[in-house]
Design a protein around this motif. Structure first.
Motif, PDB file in Angstrom:
ATOM      1  N   VAL A 175       0.821  -1.219   0.034  1.00 25.35           N
ATOM      2  CA  VAL A 175       0.003   0.022  -0.222  1.00 25.35           C
ATOM      3  C   VAL A 175       1.041   1.380   0.025  1.00 25.35           C
ATOM      4  O   VAL A 175       0.664   2.172  -0.801  1.00 25.35           O
ATOM      5  CB  VAL A 175      -0.842   0.095   1.215  1.00 25.35           C
ATOM      6  CG1 VAL A 175      -1.544   1.266   1.159  1.00 25.35           C
ATOM      7  CG2 VAL A 175      -1.797  -0.968   1.180  1.00 25.35           C
ATOM      8  N   ILE A 176       1.992   1.158   0.716  1.00 26.63           N
ATOM      9  CA  ILE A 176       2.838   2.369   1.116  1.00 26.63           C
ATOM     10  C   ILE A 176       3.613   2.572  -0.446  1.00 26.63           C
ATOM     11  O   ILE A 176       3.612   3.841  -0.988  1.00 26.63           O
ATOM     12  CB  ILE A 176       4.174   2.241   1.835  1.00 26.63           C
ATOM     13  CG1 ILE A 176       3.251   2.097   3.174  1.00 26.63           C
ATOM     14  CG2 ILE A 176       4.981   3.466   1.930  1.00 26.63           C
ATOM     15  CD1 ILE A 176       4.131   1.590   4.484  1.00 26.63           C
ATOM     16  N   ILE A 177       4.011   1.424  -1.043  1.00 22.74           N
ATOM     17  CA  ILE A 177       4.640   1.861  -2.377  1.00 22.74           C
ATOM     18  C   ILE A 177       3.661   2.154  -3.399  1.00 22.74           C
ATOM     19  O   ILE A 177       3.982   3.042  -4.376  1.00 22.74           O
ATOM     20  CB  ILE A 177       5.283   0.321  -2.790  1.00 22.74           C
ATOM     21  CG1 ILE A 177       6.453   0.160  -1.931  1.00 22.74           C
ATOM     22  CG2 ILE A 177       5.840   0.493  -4.165  1.00 22.74           C
ATOM     23  CD1 ILE A 177       6.813  -1.579  -2.088  1.00 22.74           C
ATOM     24  N   ALA A 178       2.508   1.733  -3.421  1.00 23.42           N
ATOM     25  CA  ALA A 178       1.269   1.879  -4.475  1.00 23.42           C
ATOM     26  C   ALA A 178       1.052   3.387  -4.206  1.00 23.42           C
ATOM     27  O   ALA A 178       1.089   4.261  -5.123  1.00 23.42           O
ATOM     28  CB  ALA A 178       0.373   1.259  -4.311  1.00 23.42           C
ATOM     29  N   GLU A 179       0.943   4.031  -3.023  1.00 17.93           N
ATOM     30  CA  GLU A 179       0.330   5.247  -2.689  1.00 17.93           C
ATOM     31  C   GLU A 179       1.527   6.321  -2.954  1.00 17.93           C
ATOM     32  O   GLU A 179       1.427   7.319  -3.607  1.00 17.93           O
ATOM     33  CB  GLU A 179      -0.052   5.475  -1.278  1.00 17.93           C
ATOM     34  CG  GLU A 179      -1.305   4.969  -1.024  1.00 17.93           C
ATOM     35  CD  GLU A 179      -2.183   5.521  -1.983  1.00 17.93           C
ATOM     36  OE1 GLU A 179      -2.801   6.549  -1.818  1.00 17.93           O
ATOM     37  OE2 GLU A 179      -2.949   4.659  -2.805  1.00 17.93           O
TER      38      GLU A 179
END
Length: 354
Positions: A175-179
């Protein structure tokens, strides 16, 4: 369309020769005469107005009625500024109005009107340019400041992901990478408007046809009508920037229509146009018109601000980038909107300035 006038004669013959708009009324505010200048300004004939109340022509602008009554009572002159006046089958106009008491042939007041739409448009254009320059500098600095820590956040999340054994914990790093990637893409788009131009000769209708195909592929139920002036000469512009600017505006209209409705792409030639205090012999007037619900009133004056959007999930960058691209072409962009009709108008110079 006005009717031809007979040779100037009678008590108001001199007013026939004036280019300014003049209306004469009696003590009951009944129209007794309008000159050709007023017929042209209000797009209505004297024959239809003489004998009717002034309010039929002007509506009820705030404060004007009381000022007219006061002028009748005290014989004082009055000047009203920035009055918004409706017109038959046309957009309302903004006028200055001077009222002078007279006593001749049953007439008590002489009203002279001066359109100020041109002055307002120039002032608005200057304000938009200043606002756009300030916005662009702010966004550029902000985007650069955000991009640097984003890279660190993404890299740290990737390193952390390699150390995690539990799949559930890896979901959090994903999620952190995608955001971080989403924000990185947003920053890149914010900085796009500062890329170097690559001007070349192009036909505006080739650009519009490209935009039309792209929009119809995305919104197949939409109707896009062409209203082209095929006599328009080529203009010098950055093809990709121009496509992106018009695409952003047209996609914005399609989204407002929720993919069902009608958009009209209209081109015309404009002559002796002033853009950013510079005068050009010839300009392109391009309109993107939709029959959607209109721009919400609360954001109408801020529609070109970055990060301002009229729909859920919108980034608020499309129109801001379009304005930036048009400005780099020494042009201007403006919008008029009401329920059932929104018109984005782009003016781009075609010939060298005079």
């Amino acid at each position: 369309m006005t009717h031809p006038h007979p040779p100037a004669s009678g008590p108001f013959a001199g007013l026939e020769l004036l280019s300014s708009a003049v209306v004469l009324v009696d003590e009951h505010l009944t129209i007794r005469y309008i000159n050709p200048g007023a017929e042209n300004l209000f797009a209505i004939s004297q024959r239809k107005l003489v004998g009717t109340q002034l309010s039929r022509l002007l509506g009820e602008p705030p404060g004007l009625g009381a000022a007219l009554e006061n002028a009748l009572r005290t014989n004082w002159s009055y000047t009203g500024q920035d009055l918004k006046i409706p017109r038959n089958n046309a957009e309302p106009i903004n006028l200055d109005c001077t009222v002078s008491p007279v006593e001749a042939n049953g007439v008590r007041l002489l009203l002279e009107f001066r359109p100020i739409d041109a002055q307002l448009r120039v002032a608005r254009e200057e304000q938009l340019l200043q606002q756009q320059q300030a916005n662009r500098e702010l966004i550029r600095n902000l985007a650069h400041e955000i991009k640097n820590p984003l890279g660190g956040i993404r890299g740290s999340a990737q390193l952390l992901e390699r150390e995690l054994a539990e799949p559930q914990l890896r979901e959090y790093t994903e999620v952190i990478i995608a955001e971080a990637d989403r924000l990185q893409d947003l920053m890149n788009r914010l900085l796009t408007s500062h890329s170097m131009m690559r001007p070349a000769q192009l036909n505006i209708h080739d650009v519009l046809e490209r935009v039309r195909r792209l929009i119809l592929a995305e919104f197949p139920d939409l109707v896009i009508r062409r209203d082209y002036d095929t006599s328009l000469p080529e203009l010098t512009a950055d093809r990709e920037q121009l496509i992106q600017a018009i695409l952003n505006i047209t996609r914005n209209a399609a989204q407002a229509l929720e993919g069902r409705g009608e958009i009209r792409l209209r081109t015309r030639v404009a002559r002796q146009v002033t853009l950013a205090k510079r005068r050009f012999k010839l300009a392109l007037e391009l309109q993107v018109i939709d029959n959607g619900p209109g721009i919400p009133e609360e954001i109408r004056d801020k529609i070109f601000y970055p990060l301002v959007s009229g729909r859920d999930g919108g980034s608020g960058l499309g129109l801001s980038l379009a304005q930036s691209f048009v400005e780099q072409h020494q042009g201007m962009i403006d919008v008029e909107s009401r329920p059932g009709r929104t018109c984005f108008m782009i003016l781009l110079p075609i010939t060298d300035r005079t």
